[in-house]
Design a protein around this motif. Sequence first.
Motif, short mmCIF file in Angstrom:
data_model
loop_
_atom_site.label_atom_id
_atom_site.label_comp_id
_atom_site.label_asym_id
_atom_site.label_seq_id
_atom_site.Cartn_x
_atom_site.Cartn_y
_atom_site.Cartn_z
N UNK A 161 0.74 -1.18 -0.15
CA UNK A 161 0.05 0.00 -0.09
C UNK A 161 0.92 1.40 -0.01
N UNK A 162 2.24 1.11 0.24
CA UNK A 162 2.85 2.13 0.28
C UNK A 162 4.05 2.15 -0.83
N UNK A 163 4.47 0.89 -1.30
CA UNK A 163 5.28 0.85 -2.06
C UNK A 163 4.92 1.04 -3.53
N UNK A 164 3.55 0.60 -3.97
CA UNK A 164 3.15 0.97 -5.46
C UNK A 164 2.95 2.58 -5.69
N UNK A 165 2.40 3.13 -4.69
CA UNK A 165 2.41 4.66 -4.94
C UNK A 165 3.78 5.24 -4.68
N UNK A 166 4.78 4.80 -4.10
CA UNK A 166 6.13 5.24 -4.24
C UNK A 166 6.75 5.25 -5.54
N UNK A 167 6.44 3.85 -6.22
CA UNK A 167 7.00 3.54 -7.42
C UNK A 167 6.22 4.34 -8.43
N UNK A 168 4.97 4.67 -8.22
CA UNK A 168 4.21 5.29 -9.27
C UNK A 168 4.67 6.85 -9.27
N UNK A 169 4.89 7.52 -8.17
CA UNK A 169 5.43 8.68 -7.87
C UNK A 169 6.72 8.82 -8.49
N UNK A 170 7.59 7.99 -8.73
CA UNK A 170 8.73 8.11 -9.07
C UNK A 170 8.71 8.06 -10.71
N UNK A 171 7.62 7.99 -11.19
CA UNK A 171 7.39 7.49 -12.63
C UNK A 171 7.87 9.00 -13.32
N UNK A 172 9.03 8.72 -14.31
CA UNK A 172 9.75 9.99 -15.12
C UNK A 172 8.46 10.07 -16.14
N UNK A 173 8.57 11.46 -16.73
CA UNK A 173 7.68 11.79 -17.70
C UNK A 173 8.24 11.20 -19.02
N UNK A 174 9.57 10.77 -19.20
CA UNK A 174 9.99 10.18 -20.45
C UNK A 174 10.04 8.78 -20.48
N UNK A 175 9.20 8.01 -19.56
CA UNK A 175 9.17 6.65 -19.58
C UNK A 175 8.40 5.94 -20.80
#
Length: 162
Positions: A132-146
């Motif tokens: 519940x915190x790891x998935x949103x952390x990973x999403x929050x780190x999503x770069x615009x260039x992916x």
Amino acid sequence: MDQFDADLSGVSIDSRTIKRGDLFIALSGDPGPRFVTVANKRDGHSFIEMAIENGAGAVMCDSDYVVEFPHIPVLNTLDGLWKLAAAARERFAGPVVAITGSNGKTTMRAWLEQLLSPVGVTHASVGSYNNHWGVPVSLSRLPRVADFVLFEVGTNHPGEIE
């Protein structure tokens, strides 16, 4: 200090792994009634000073927490993290792969990451950030260039993945 002009470069919930310019999110040890999990007595607010010393560019903290540093005050830091993750997901139009199951999630994610990386910029969960915190952390780190996004998604009760 109600407003700030910070050039943030990442997101972290662990003061020990802060990189210069990261937004440190001070999560409470209690995720609330939405999740069937054991509450942790630790509170990220106790680590704000360490995060600042380690190079944080700003902190997200409870609105009643007083800090003389660039900060984003919110009513609930877990909700704040989820909103940040939702905004990152909203801006991404490419393919997203979510891997779940009782075992093999990390291995499958790593294999797919190795296959897709030569084809395009691939953003993936680190380690087994699948709760519940790891998935949103990973999403929050999503770069615009992916070009591709790969996430592990775990669950410990019905309805959590939804």
